[in-house]
Design an enzyme around this catalytic site. Sequence first.
Site, PDB file in Angstrom:
ATOM      1  CD  GLU A   1      -3.143  -0.577   0.112  1.00 54.06           C
ATOM      2  OE1 GLU A   1      -2.990   0.468  -0.538  1.00 54.06           O
ATOM      3  OE2 GLU A   1      -4.115  -1.320  -0.018  1.00 54.06           O
TER       4      GLU A   1
ATOM      5  CD  GLU B   1      -3.719  -7.229   2.445  1.00 53.34           C
ATOM      6  OE1 GLU B   1      -4.807  -6.698   2.745  1.00 53.34           O
ATOM      7  OE2 GLU B   1      -2.620  -6.652   2.561  1.00 53.34           O
TER       8      GLU B   1
HETATM    9  C1  IPT Z   1      -5.331  -3.790   3.242  1.00 54.48           C
HETATM   10  C2  IPT Z   1      -4.017  -3.687   3.928  1.00 54.48           C
HETATM   11  O1  IPT Z   1      -2.972  -4.084   3.095  1.00 54.48           O
HETATM   12  C3  IPT Z   1      -3.949  -4.457   5.193  1.00 54.48           C
HETATM   13  O2  IPT Z   1      -2.822  -4.032   5.910  1.00 54.48           O
HETATM   14  C4  IPT Z   1      -5.188  -4.289   5.996  1.00 54.48           C
HETATM   15  O3  IPT Z   1      -5.332  -2.955   6.336  1.00 54.48           O
HETATM   16  C5  IPT Z   1      -6.355  -4.716   5.191  1.00 54.48           C
HETATM   17  O4  IPT Z   1      -6.444  -3.962   4.030  1.00 54.48           O
HETATM   18  C6  IPT Z   1      -7.659  -4.525   5.930  1.00 54.48           C
HETATM   19  O5  IPT Z   1      -7.684  -5.099   7.178  1.00 54.48           O
HETATM   20  S1  IPT Z   1      -5.502  -2.261   2.417  1.00 54.48           S
HETATM   21  C7  IPT Z   1      -7.179  -1.946   2.065  1.00 54.48           C
HETATM   22  C8  IPT Z   1      -7.282  -0.515   1.579  1.00 54.48           C
HETATM   23  C9  IPT Z   1      -7.732  -2.858   1.051  1.00 54.48           C
END
Ligand code: IPT
Length: 971
Positions: free
Chosen positions: A431, A501
């Site tokens: 990010e 993710e």
């Molecule tokens: C994404 C992040 O990479 C992670 O650190 C965490 O914040 C997650 O989301 C949510 O829990 S970033 C998000 C803008 C998709």
Amino acid sequence: MNPLLALRPWETPEVTSWGRLPMNAVDRRSGALPLDGDWRFQLLSTPDAPVGGAWSSSYVPGVWTMQGTDDLPQYTNVRMPFPEFPPHSPPANPTGVYEREVDVPADWAGRRIVLQVGAAESVLLVQVDGRPVGISKDSHLAAEFELTGLVRAGARATVRLTVVKWSDASHIEDQDQWWHGGITRSVLLYATDPLHLADVTVRAGYGGDLRVDCRVRDAGGALPEGWYLTGELDGQPLAQDAEFDRANVDDERVSDFLGEARLLATVAEVRTWNAETPELYDLTVRLHRADGTVADTSRHRVGFRDVEIVGRDLLVNGERVFIRGVNRHDFHPLTGRTVSYDDLRADLVLLKRFGFNAIRTSHYPGDPALYDLADELGFYVVDEADIESHDHAHEIADDPRYLNAFVDRVSRMVLRDKNHPSVIIWSLGNESDYGANHDAAAGWVRRHDPTRPIQYEGAAKLDWAATDDASDIACPMYAPIEDCVAHALSGEQTRPLIQCEYSHAMGNSNGTLADHWAAIEATPGLQGGFIWEFWDHGILQRVSDGRPVGRGGAGLYDNGVAAPGYRWAYGGDFGETIHDGAFIADGVVFPDRTPKPAMYEHREIAAPVRIEAYRHEGIVLTNHQHFRGFDWLTAVWELSLADGRTLTAPAELPELCPGETAAVPLPFALPEDGGEAWLTLRVTTAQDLPWAPRGTEVCVPQVRLRGPATVQVAPVDRRVEVDGEGLLVHPLLAVAPTLSLWRAPTDNDELGGMAGHWRSWGLDALVRKVVSVREDSGRVSVEAEYAGTTGVVRHRQVLTPVEGGVRVDEEAELPEAFDDVARVGTVFETVAGLDLLEWFGQGPWESYPDRSAGAPVGHHSVPVDELFTPYLRPQESGGRHGVRRFTLSAPDATGLSVALDTPRQVSVTRYRAEDLAAADHHDELVPRPGCVVHLDAAHRGLGTASCGPDTSPSYLVAPGIHRWSWTLRVL
Ligand code: IPT
């Protein structure tokens, strides 16, 4: 005044270090002098405030934010906790001064002496006996400083470590987690001979070729004549690479202050490394003086494996492996960011037991021990650099003042971790938009380590099909399944698609995980992903004074729940005004590492053994692994019959290579009677493994052998009793059955916006108005209206006396306005004392319509108090999917039974939905004496809308007419 402060290094991004030694992969942990323990400590309000107040003490490694200071943990996701723009930090800037005496061993005379600080956040300044030694940034990598000449063997020295909390570096350490300050990993002092190994690079390929490149230096500068290297792999000597030596001489690359040498071996019939069979060899490298004596030694565990991308497939040892990953942060409920070896091991052991084979070190490099454990236990690791500039991502990605920091962080990670077979991909961070600073870091890696792919979501997200950015992998986050499948089918795909993710595990979540995997397994080009995330980062907090409990709190929690007087704190609980609430509680385990039910879903999705029924004649078994057979497993067949019987028979697992299938005869002659029948293969480990004792359950694949028989219940001649409102009167019911359309919003419901609709429609407080009550030969028919604020639901309940009880036939008609409700079903409450739930249906753990692949059908029995899952922010919890019938009973076996017309979602808890919705923390809940029972004709899926896609349309509850019936009897 500390002269290191003069440059204001905490506001100078160009300064990433001063006086720091280059990173390397030589392990100096053994033989070192540990400096962990209590250090003298002062917390200053700014870095330039004078040291001179009273000393207290602080435990190293540890964060002062969890050790009794007034600077408490603060949680923010994207936004920075202070308003200053990069590279600035706020005027109030807690600065910890750590000091202790060190007795330098007398036998270190003549040796080179090095101080290693495992990790400090976010700027580390080092002084010895008042003299400046060095500076380091990057809160998640070690910093080494040479103390030779500054300290004397046999004498005492005073080491001072000053740690500045906020800095230019904070802007690139803006990860979604708690902010802390302190020294988070071990500090140690070690000594080497002046002539020493400066670095060792191991390359060990799938074919059995080993290459060990060593760099040699001498503290005195010029290397002595005649040094040489030897090495052994599992006791077998390695060969010198004479050609390499000759080329160095011929090309005049030989230097008198940097020595390079290469050792080689080819291992016949090599046992290769992969996450399923993580075979390791022991490598020892020795640096000799001209007289043959040993000056330095370095030990490594070596795994022979290849990683490559061919077309759009990521291959490990030539196999397109599925990446069943999780994102893992450094977290502990008592120590914040400091995790012990035992903690790391426990994390990885648990992940293994639940079918995970990959870890993304979100969003910074882990402790060195993490990689040793990943090598040993078998995980594919995406090693991620400590770069997240989320709040100011665009400004920083191209800012040349931060260029050095980007390259520094990525290159030092690679230099440290390059010898681990577990590390298969380098990640440039998280990010942080995409800019020239990323390309610079990627360029460094491509030159230095061409053996591994690079990934960076911020680059690949711009165009999954690009071929010229900093990412070798398309690694989106939270992409809908349909988008991934469409990309893979588009003909445009250029690189592997592995989500960095997905399936956000906040609260009661991970809906549609099985649908994701059905798509991944069916679609060439899709290879898996990393669930967000492993931990719920709840900090154990004393409710009375709002303080973190800290190191002494072991034993103050159990099974996911904090002891009375304590709670799991999330954002806002330490009095901070800038915070992001419970978004920090989004893991598949509770803060004490108790697995959430979603873990069982994952375990089944990852099952190494799959079964399918072949007509009525046999069972087809598939080996769903990549590299091994079934010899590590043992299994038992279990037949669950609706009539209450469970039969077992030993199972013989056939010898199958990965991907192969075999048919076996049905293990049971299916009894003629007995009704619905389910066959389960209960698979456990056959022997003790490093991550599981023998007998640990691995998976429970299941097939249905026979569907339910329809049972007609004849009415009997009796009256059903209702009150003046048409509500059933029953001796075991404290609250009569009524219609329910609402659930205590899950985090997904809240953040996805559904809960807001439900409140605005008035579903949380429907007003019931009876329209008519008619009685016809004992049967009572009740028409009622349930009014929300924007619509009315017509509901009919027909109560028919049957043998031993009453059958309830219900119908509800939802207006079009209520086009996405939480549930349509019945809720009632029992009298106190019915504390055991036994059911035939899916279980034993919690399951929901879109998270039920891991809960096999069978006969289950769980005390009511253990049915509930204590998600940190109370919400809908404790549901069981596919329930056919259940009993609620007292110890004397009295109680009630409910038979459902068809498998339904049922929950039995001590809480009404409104009790849960009104509480912010688990400790605020007051259990009711009886049971609150929900039987749902339809229940909305969970989805993952707190961050990512909502559930699929097929798991939504549609408006229109719903019908369901159930029969209540007294036991
Ligand atoms: C994404 C992040 O990479 C992670 O650190 C965490 O914040 C997650 O989301 C949510 O829990 S970033 C998000 C803008 C998709």
